[in-house]
Enzyme design. Structure first.
Site, PDB file in Angstrom:
ATOM      1  N   ASN A 124      -5.995  11.996   1.478  1.00  0.00           N
ATOM      2  CA  ASN A 124      -5.095  11.101   2.204  1.00  0.00           C
ATOM      3  C   ASN A 124      -5.948  10.208   3.094  1.00  0.00           C
ATOM      4  O   ASN A 124      -7.180  10.318   3.123  1.00  0.00           O
ATOM      5  CB  ASN A 124      -4.076  11.916   3.014  1.00  0.00           C
ATOM      6  CG  ASN A 124      -2.971  11.041   3.601  1.00  0.00           C
ATOM      7  OD1 ASN A 124      -2.465  10.143   2.933  1.00  0.00           O
ATOM      8  ND2 ASN A 124      -2.610  11.268   4.850  1.00  0.00           N
ATOM      9  N   LYS A 125      -5.313   9.313   3.788  1.00  0.00           N
ATOM     10  CA  LYS A 125      -5.988   8.355   4.665  1.00  0.00           C
ATOM     11  C   LYS A 125      -7.084   9.035   5.483  1.00  0.00           C
ATOM     12  O   LYS A 125      -6.901  10.131   5.993  1.00  0.00           O
ATOM     13  CB  LYS A 125      -4.954   7.754   5.606  1.00  0.00           C
ATOM     14  CG  LYS A 125      -5.459   6.667   6.524  1.00  0.00           C
ATOM     15  CD  LYS A 125      -6.019   5.495   5.774  1.00  0.00           C
ATOM     16  CE  LYS A 125      -5.031   5.019   4.745  1.00  0.00           C
ATOM     17  NZ  LYS A 125      -5.627   4.167   3.710  1.00  0.00           N
ATOM     18  N   ASP A 132      -2.416  10.533  -1.109  1.00  0.00           N
ATOM     19  CA  ASP A 132      -2.640   9.649  -2.245  1.00  0.00           C
ATOM     20  C   ASP A 132      -2.881  10.440  -3.516  1.00  0.00           C
ATOM     21  O   ASP A 132      -2.598   9.967  -4.615  1.00  0.00           O
ATOM     22  CB  ASP A 132      -3.817   8.717  -1.969  1.00  0.00           C
ATOM     23  CG  ASP A 132      -3.439   7.708  -0.911  1.00  0.00           C
ATOM     24  OD1 ASP A 132      -3.367   8.097   0.268  1.00  0.00           O
ATOM     25  OD2 ASP A 132      -3.171   6.550  -1.272  1.00  0.00           O
ATOM     26  N   GLN A 191      -2.277   1.060  10.002  1.00  0.00           N
ATOM     27  CA  GLN A 191      -0.976   1.227   9.350  1.00  0.00           C
ATOM     28  C   GLN A 191       0.007   1.975  10.246  1.00  0.00           C
ATOM     29  O   GLN A 191       1.215   1.795  10.122  1.00  0.00           O
ATOM     30  CB  GLN A 191      -1.121   2.001   8.029  1.00  0.00           C
ATOM     31  CG  GLN A 191      -1.843   1.258   6.919  1.00  0.00           C
ATOM     32  CD  GLN A 191      -3.306   1.635   6.853  1.00  0.00           C
ATOM     33  OE1 GLN A 191      -3.904   2.032   7.850  1.00  0.00           O
ATOM     34  NE2 GLN A 191      -3.885   1.502   5.681  1.00  0.00           N
ATOM     35  N   ARG A 243      -7.189  -0.178  -7.375  1.00  0.00           N
ATOM     36  CA  ARG A 243      -7.392   0.802  -6.281  1.00  0.00           C
ATOM     37  C   ARG A 243      -7.789   2.127  -6.925  1.00  0.00           C
ATOM     38  O   ARG A 243      -7.002   2.712  -7.674  1.00  0.00           O
ATOM     39  CB  ARG A 243      -6.089   1.036  -5.487  1.00  0.00           C
ATOM     40  CG  ARG A 243      -5.611  -0.118  -4.624  1.00  0.00           C
ATOM     41  CD  ARG A 243      -6.448  -0.364  -3.380  1.00  0.00           C
ATOM     42  NE  ARG A 243      -6.572   0.735  -2.458  1.00  0.00           N
ATOM     43  CZ  ARG A 243      -5.713   1.021  -1.484  1.00  0.00           C
ATOM     44  NH1 ARG A 243      -4.632   0.299  -1.323  1.00  0.00           N
ATOM     45  NH2 ARG A 243      -5.919   2.034  -0.671  1.00  0.00           N
ATOM     46  N   ARG A 248       0.878  -1.173   0.000  1.00  0.00           N
ATOM     47  CA  ARG A 248       0.000   0.000   0.000  1.00  0.00           C
ATOM     48  C   ARG A 248       0.912   1.219   0.000  1.00  0.00           C
ATOM     49  O   ARG A 248       2.132   1.098   0.100  1.00  0.00           O
ATOM     50  CB  ARG A 248      -0.989   0.017   1.162  1.00  0.00           C
ATOM     51  CG  ARG A 248      -0.826  -0.989   2.231  1.00  0.00           C
ATOM     52  CD  ARG A 248       0.342  -0.665   3.111  1.00  0.00           C
ATOM     53  NE  ARG A 248       0.272   0.719   3.537  1.00  0.00           N
ATOM     54  CZ  ARG A 248       1.296   1.507   3.745  1.00  0.00           C
ATOM     55  NH1 ARG A 248       2.524   1.060   3.564  1.00  0.00           N
ATOM     56  NH2 ARG A 248       1.155   2.744   4.148  1.00  0.00           N
ATOM     57  N   GLY A 249       0.336   2.385  -0.102  1.00  0.00           N
ATOM     58  CA  GLY A 249       1.139   3.597  -0.227  1.00  0.00           C
ATOM     59  C   GLY A 249       1.247   3.925  -1.700  1.00  0.00           C
ATOM     60  O   GLY A 249       1.623   3.061  -2.508  1.00  0.00           O
ATOM     61  N   ALA A 250       0.924   5.170  -2.042  1.00  0.00           N
ATOM     62  CA  ALA A 250       0.826   5.536  -3.457  1.00  0.00           C
ATOM     63  C   ALA A 250       2.081   5.168  -4.262  1.00  0.00           C
ATOM     64  O   ALA A 250       1.968   4.497  -5.302  1.00  0.00           O
ATOM     65  CB  ALA A 250       0.506   7.028  -3.577  1.00  0.00           C
TER      66      ALA A 250
END
Lengths: 368, 368
Positions: A257-258, A247, A206, A93, A55-57
């Site tokens: 973002n998250k 993101d 996370q 995604r 995960r993570g852009a």
């Protein structure tokens, strides 16, 4: 054995013994188990993105690029396989803009090449380029963000600079160094006394499971808090700086973002605490302006909320925390409006979260 | 069998078969197990408060009152036992102001009585009074808060009124009806279409494990969300009203409540959404003005953050979600400044979150 080494650490790599296998860390198992996972087909790559092995852009983008290399290994019709893989990857995604960026970049490289060998070389090269460039981007973010931390440290007489971060925009979200964490790792290398407040980051934890793990592995002092706690800490002068990743960033500086990032931005604003977003410019979506209306927000599996991963008697298990019939909604991201953001830390420098600020750093994006 | 019945439900009661035993619901086991727990001594009462078998300001107060009744059952020196119990109870949870209120109220009743029988009758009566009055207080809050929901419902053409709440200020936090939930239950009884967004409420998950449970038991439509999600919902018009409870309210309307309440208040303010606090006037601390500097914030066991309670294969277990050596900070409450609060819903009516607002409803508290 420390799995993170500031210089040589990677989150994705071609298997040294078998060039038909790409390897990643199965991040779903952290912090309880450091486990390498083999991607043997582009379908494995799609699953790794969708099921959040990675995960993570930036890492999602790199995994997509490597998945296209795996598609190029197809023995029948690799050119067609690459197109099929690209379509599936783009759907895996919805929020991550540099998933699209990475896929399009590799597709542009192969263009209308049909020779099987050429396709393998081109996709492999481009995946490696994307990874190497990402590391340079993280270093750039680290270098520029370091200045912010140095300035705060200068006013603190040796007391630690307290930095709050949300989710994981760390080494594990990129190829190495991270985005939000790069300035922190650079500050640590400079001997600056930093301390990181790590937001747990529900529902997928996370923060507690990835950020806390990598900060510990790199010897950075940190304290885990629940996502609810940041406002209280800010009210009481216990946070000097907030840095998170993103993101997707719009042309005008709105940031997706998250989920929960917006709440921290509000609290930072209410307490006059600098709130920065660290981002590779690949996560800027130059086509859109208004994050709130133009960024689609992914809804994910309710089980992410109801089921929690942990250990009990050294067994790694999931427990259901809720009644079995509790209805759940699980939005994965929120949008922080540019007005709440002190600045954007990019690989080219720091700018205001505004169209003008971004265009000063990226003049090639000015309308012709 | 539905354990919650709007009229007859109680969260604490004297055992019908044995007047030396007070019974409570062991709320730590919810929603997976509805389990009655016996308090056979005042020490059991202290443990029930400290270890959070019971929680919620009004129920903590009632449990303290019943614990003093259990102390009065001492066969040697009940008067002295009551004082000892009172001291221990006051230390059991630092933030809840009506713990002190309840203890002092029972102490005032027994005054210098030394007769063992009188002490039993007086403490039992006062504990019963406190419980009955608490129910009336909740009904008052419900009646007044209902008007807010009716007004919103009138503008929604039959669409549900979406109410967000944090933590559990429900029946389970009081004797019955709850504080924040009382207006919701009253609205439901009036046939108003309500829907509740239930904040999970880390670290102890009172939202996902208690509020969701009691709303389900009472047939109130609801959806569980992580604490990070409320801001996003408010940005997108999916919340019409926020109502939470409080553990302590200052004379000027600052509110200490479960950690994270402040973040929701900021988001409501940023999105012009009414943000109300429901409170029994027993939770007003008339002696203090500035919540941020004058309310001590309890720090609780880090294990509340690292260990999560749930079920796996129908076993009820705790799992550790973090690495074993992750440092943790666990502040239990935060303070929402009065400026972010639309109004206070009390048993006497709704007022502005200000000294003037509160004194209009409670004129007996004006400085003489």
């Amino acid at each position: 054995m420390d799995p993170i080494n500031a210089e040589n650490f990677r989150t994705i790599w071609l298997c040294p013994d078998d060039a038909s296998v790409v390897q990643i860390i199965d991040q779903r198992m952290l912090p309880h188990n450091y486990q390498i996972h083999d991607l043997k087909s582009w379908q494995d790559g799609v699953a790794a993105i969708k099921d959040m092995y990675v995960r993570g852009a930036p890492l999602i983008g790199a995994t997509a690029a490597w998945s296209l290399y795996l598609a190029a290994l197809d023995t029948k019709n690799p050119a067609s396989e690459i197109r099929t893989a690209a379509d599936a990857l783009l759907k895996s995604r919805p929020t991550a803009v540099n998933l699209r960026w990475a896929v399009e970049r590799v597709l542009a490289t192969v263009d209308d090449t049909s020779d099987s060998n050429d396709l393998q070389v081109l996709t492999r090269c481009e995946a490696e380029n994307i990874c190497n460039e990402d590391i340079e981007i993280s270093r750039g973010i680290g270098r520029h963000g370091l200045r912010l931390i140095e300035e705060i440290a200068a006013s603190k007489n040796g007391a630690p600079v307290n930095i709050l971060t949300h989710c994981n925009a760390g080494s594990l979200a990129t190829i190495n160094w991270g985005t939000a964490t790069a300035p922190i790792y650079f500050a640590r290398q400079q001997g600056i006394h930093v301390h990181v407040w790590v937001d747990e980051t529900r529902p997928r934890n996370q923060g507690s499971q990835l950020t806390a793990w990598e900060l510990a592995a790199n010897g950075v002092p940190h304290t885990l808090i629940v996502d609810n706690a940041g406002g209280h800490l800010m009210q009481h002068g216990m946070v000097d700086l907030v840095i998170t990743g993103t993101d997707r960033t719009t042309r005008c500086g709105d940031v997706a973002n998250k989920i929960g990032t917006y709440l921290k931005a509000l609290a930072a604003h209410d307490n006059d605490i600098p709130f920065y977003i660290a981002l590779p410019s690949t996560t800027i979506d130059w086509e859109i302006r208004d994050g709130l209306t133009e960024i689609p927000i992914e809804e994910r599996d309710p089980a992410e909320v109801t089921d929690v991963y942990g250990v009990s008697n050294s067994d790694r298990i999931h427990v259901r925390t809720t009644a079995s019939d509790t209805p759940v909604s699980n939005y994965a991201f929120d949008v922080t409006p540019a007005r709440l953001i002190t600045g954007l830390i990019t690989e080219r420098g720091i700018c205001a979260a505004s169209e003008q600020g971004l265009l000063n750093l990226f003049p090639e994006r000015r309308a012709k």
